[in-house]
Design a protein around this motif. Structure first.
Motif, PDB file in Angstrom:
ATOM      1  N   ARG A  66       0.866  -1.289  -0.034  1.00  0.00           N
ATOM      2  CA  ARG A  66       0.196   0.178   0.009  1.00  0.00           C
ATOM      3  C   ARG A  66       0.960   1.285   0.001  1.00  0.00           C
ATOM      4  NH1 ARG A  66      -4.625   1.183   4.669  1.00  0.00           N
ATOM      5  NH2 ARG A  66      -5.192   3.352   3.995  1.00  0.00           N
ATOM      6  N   ILE A  67       1.939   1.268   0.796  1.00  0.00           N
ATOM      7  CA  ILE A  67       2.779   2.193   0.921  1.00  0.00           C
ATOM      8  C   ILE A  67       3.583   2.509  -0.436  1.00  0.00           C
ATOM      9  CG2 ILE A  67       4.757   3.394   2.043  1.00  0.00           C
ATOM     10  CD1 ILE A  67       3.869   2.007   4.655  1.00  0.00           C
ATOM     11  N   LEU A  68       4.113   1.477  -1.046  1.00  0.00           N
ATOM     12  CA  LEU A  68       4.783   1.635  -2.022  1.00  0.00           C
ATOM     13  C   LEU A  68       3.997   2.010  -3.500  1.00  0.00           C
ATOM     14  CD1 LEU A  68       6.948  -1.866  -1.866  1.00  0.00           C
ATOM     15  CD2 LEU A  68       7.756   0.635  -1.588  1.00  0.00           C
ATOM     16  N   THR A  69       2.747   1.749  -3.237  1.00  0.00           N
ATOM     17  CA  THR A  69       1.845   1.985  -4.382  1.00  0.00           C
ATOM     18  C   THR A  69       1.758   3.427  -4.379  1.00  0.00           C
ATOM     19  OG1 THR A  69       0.713  -0.300  -4.473  1.00  0.00           O
ATOM     20  CG2 THR A  69      -0.304   1.665  -5.543  1.00  0.00           C
ATOM     21  N   ALA A  70       1.384   4.168  -2.937  1.00  0.00           N
ATOM     22  CA  ALA A  70       1.158   5.442  -2.878  1.00  0.00           C
ATOM     23  C   ALA A  70       2.356   6.396  -3.350  1.00  0.00           C
ATOM     24  CB  ALA A  70       0.796   5.568  -1.559  1.00  0.00           C
ATOM     25  N   LEU A  71       3.616   5.771  -3.186  1.00  0.00           N
ATOM     26  CA  LEU A  71       4.691   6.309  -3.692  1.00  0.00           C
ATOM     27  C   LEU A  71       5.147   6.402  -5.056  1.00  0.00           C
ATOM     28  CD1 LEU A  71       6.836   5.187  -0.506  1.00  0.00           C
ATOM     29  CD2 LEU A  71       6.079   7.573  -0.980  1.00  0.00           C
ATOM     30  N   GLY A  72       4.198   5.572  -5.951  1.00  0.00           N
ATOM     31  CA  GLY A  72       4.418   5.315  -7.295  1.00  0.00           C
ATOM     32  C   GLY A  72       5.348   4.403  -7.719  1.00  0.00           C
ATOM     33  N   VAL A  73       5.829   3.492  -6.760  1.00  0.00           N
ATOM     34  CA  VAL A  73       6.857   2.213  -6.993  1.00  0.00           C
ATOM     35  C   VAL A  73       6.079   1.163  -8.037  1.00  0.00           C
ATOM     36  CG1 VAL A  73       8.158   0.698  -6.100  1.00  0.00           C
ATOM     37  CG2 VAL A  73       8.105   2.832  -5.080  1.00  0.00           C
ATOM     38  N   ASP A 128       5.367  -2.314  -9.512  1.00  0.00           N
ATOM     39  CA  ASP A 128       5.287  -3.724  -9.059  1.00  0.00           C
ATOM     40  C   ASP A 128       5.506  -3.711  -7.648  1.00  0.00           C
ATOM     41  OD1 ASP A 128       5.479  -5.120 -11.609  1.00  0.00           O
ATOM     42  OD2 ASP A 128       7.698  -4.828 -11.604  1.00  0.00           O
ATOM     43  N   ALA A 129       4.580  -2.907  -6.863  1.00  0.00           N
ATOM     44  CA  ALA A 129       4.521  -2.620  -5.644  1.00  0.00           C
ATOM     45  C   ALA A 129       4.520  -3.967  -4.618  1.00  0.00           C
ATOM     46  CB  ALA A 129       3.597  -1.609  -5.273  1.00  0.00           C
ATOM     47  N   GLU A 130       3.116  -4.763  -5.257  1.00  0.00           N
ATOM     48  CA  GLU A 130       3.059  -5.876  -4.607  1.00  0.00           C
ATOM     49  C   GLU A 130       4.200  -6.954  -4.582  1.00  0.00           C
ATOM     50  OE1 GLU A 130      -0.710  -7.668  -5.810  1.00  0.00           O
ATOM     51  OE2 GLU A 130      -1.814  -5.816  -5.120  1.00  0.00           O
ATOM     52  N   ARG A 131       4.918  -7.093  -5.766  1.00  0.00           N
ATOM     53  CA  ARG A 131       6.022  -8.072  -5.968  1.00  0.00           C
ATOM     54  C   ARG A 131       7.185  -7.612  -4.954  1.00  0.00           C
ATOM     55  NH1 ARG A 131      10.520  -8.155  -8.874  1.00  0.00           N
ATOM     56  NH2 ARG A 131      10.181  -6.206  -9.910  1.00  0.00           N
ATOM     57  N   LEU A 132       7.496  -6.504  -4.624  1.00  0.00           N
ATOM     58  CA  LEU A 132       8.353  -5.658  -3.829  1.00  0.00           C
ATOM     59  C   LEU A 132       8.118  -5.909  -2.376  1.00  0.00           C
ATOM     60  CD1 LEU A 132       9.943  -2.817  -6.268  1.00  0.00           C
ATOM     61  CD2 LEU A 132      10.925  -5.018  -5.640  1.00  0.00           C
ATOM     62  N   ALA A 133       6.861  -5.923  -2.260  1.00  0.00           N
ATOM     63  CA  ALA A 133       6.615  -5.657  -0.733  1.00  0.00           C
ATOM     64  C   ALA A 133       7.138  -6.683   0.247  1.00  0.00           C
ATOM     65  CB  ALA A 133       4.945  -5.602  -0.587  1.00  0.00           C
ATOM     66  N   GLY A 134       7.296  -7.788  -0.042  1.00  0.00           N
ATOM     67  CA  GLY A 134       7.973  -8.812   0.678  1.00  0.00           C
ATOM     68  C   GLY A 134       9.286  -8.621   0.674  1.00  0.00           C
ATOM     69  N   THR A 135      10.158  -8.146  -0.163  1.00  0.00           N
ATOM     70  CA  THR A 135      11.493  -7.754  -0.048  1.00  0.00           C
ATOM     71  C   THR A 135      11.626  -6.420   1.061  1.00  0.00           C
ATOM     72  OG1 THR A 135      11.821  -8.554  -2.120  1.00  0.00           O
ATOM     73  CG2 THR A 135      13.462  -7.072  -1.419  1.00  0.00           C
ATOM     74  N   VAL A 136      10.808  -5.502   0.933  1.00  0.00           N
ATOM     75  CA  VAL A 136      10.835  -4.637   1.786  1.00  0.00           C
ATOM     76  C   VAL A 136      10.533  -4.696   3.082  1.00  0.00           C
ATOM     77  CG1 VAL A 136       9.901  -2.245   2.419  1.00  0.00           C
ATOM     78  CG2 VAL A 136      10.268  -2.766   0.168  1.00  0.00           C
ATOM     79  N   VAL A 137       9.708  -5.814   3.345  1.00  0.00           N
ATOM     80  CA  VAL A 137       9.367  -6.266   4.549  1.00  0.00           C
ATOM     81  C   VAL A 137      10.669  -7.120   5.332  1.00  0.00           C
ATOM     82  CG1 VAL A 137       7.961  -7.841   6.099  1.00  0.00           C
ATOM     83  CG2 VAL A 137       6.910  -6.346   4.408  1.00  0.00           C
ATOM     84  N   ALA A 138      11.074  -7.942   4.571  1.00  0.00           N
ATOM     85  CA  ALA A 138      12.243  -8.765   4.946  1.00  0.00           C
ATOM     86  C   ALA A 138      13.340  -7.995   5.237  1.00  0.00           C
ATOM     87  CB  ALA A 138      12.731  -9.892   3.732  1.00  0.00           C
TER      88      ALA A 138
END
Length: 211
Positions: free
Chosen positions: A146-153, A155-165
């Motif tokens: 959700r945060i990545l999408t708001a920032l215009g990144v 493939d936000a859903e694909r990258l979300a797990g990497t950010v959390v990790a």
């Protein structure tokens, strides 16, 4: 079946009792590990009768599972409110990374914040906890997306797990070494710069004049 009263015989509301028990479990785990969790110690820590513990949680697995889910649920709500208040769609990636670092740096590793790391490790030993652990990480992934999408990144859903990790790993490193949150900010910026959409190339002045 009537809920047992508190140690002094005073009745305690069901919701309050469960919250007190779960808070006690997290504090005990954070201080002394999962092996230290016993009904007698929980009752003493929570200020309830031993019968209240077994009334609300039939097994230790139930206790550990709900304690993990409750902690992550509260953390997710807190970060969601922060994301909404910060209007991330109006700030850039560096500011967002700094905001995450500020939150991480302001989070003291008290016993309740250490406990989830213990529970994640315990999930590696006890497969009955893995579904709860997966649910917790899924909640963090949804928030990150959700945060990545708001920032215009892209493939936000694909990258979300990497950010959390990355955040989880850096927080574990802070816990183990006593380091600051600066490394987390640097790592988030490195990842964000690689994921951010490329800025358009500047148009040469001669082309602007139609030369």
């Amino acid at each position: 079946m009537r809920e047992p009263d508190g140690p002094a015989g005073a009745p305690i509301r069901t919701g309050d009792t469960r919250r007190r028990i779960i808070g006690a479990v997290l504090r005990i785990i954070g201080r002394d590990g999962v092996a230290a969790v016993t009904n007698r110690r929980i009752a003493k820590e929570a200020g309830v009768s031993p019968g209240s513990v077994t009334y609300h949680f039939a097994t230790q697995h139930d206790l550990l599972r709900e304690s993990l889910l409750r902690f992550v649920g509260e953390e997710t709500r807190r970060f969601t409110e922060l994301a909404e208040d910060s209007r991330l769609d109006r700030i850039g990636l560096p500011e967002a990374a700094a905001l995450v670092g500020q939150v991480a740096g302001g989070t003291e590793f008290d016993s309740e914040h250490i406990a989830p790391f213990e529970l994640y490790v315990q999930a590696g030993r006890d497969e009955r906890l893995r579904a709860a652990a997966a649910e917790c990480f899924a909640a963090y992934d949804r928030l990150a997306a959700r945060i990545l999408t708001a920032l215009g990144v892209a493939d936000a859903e694909r990258l979300a797990g990497t950010v959390v990790a990355l955040v989880t790993g850096q927080q574990l490193r802070r816990l183990a070494t006593g380091s600051t949150a600066e490394d987390l900010v640097d790592a988030l910026l490195l990842l964000a710069r690689g994921a951010a959409p490329a800025a358009p190339a500047p148009v040469p002045a001669a082309r602007e004049r139609g030369v």
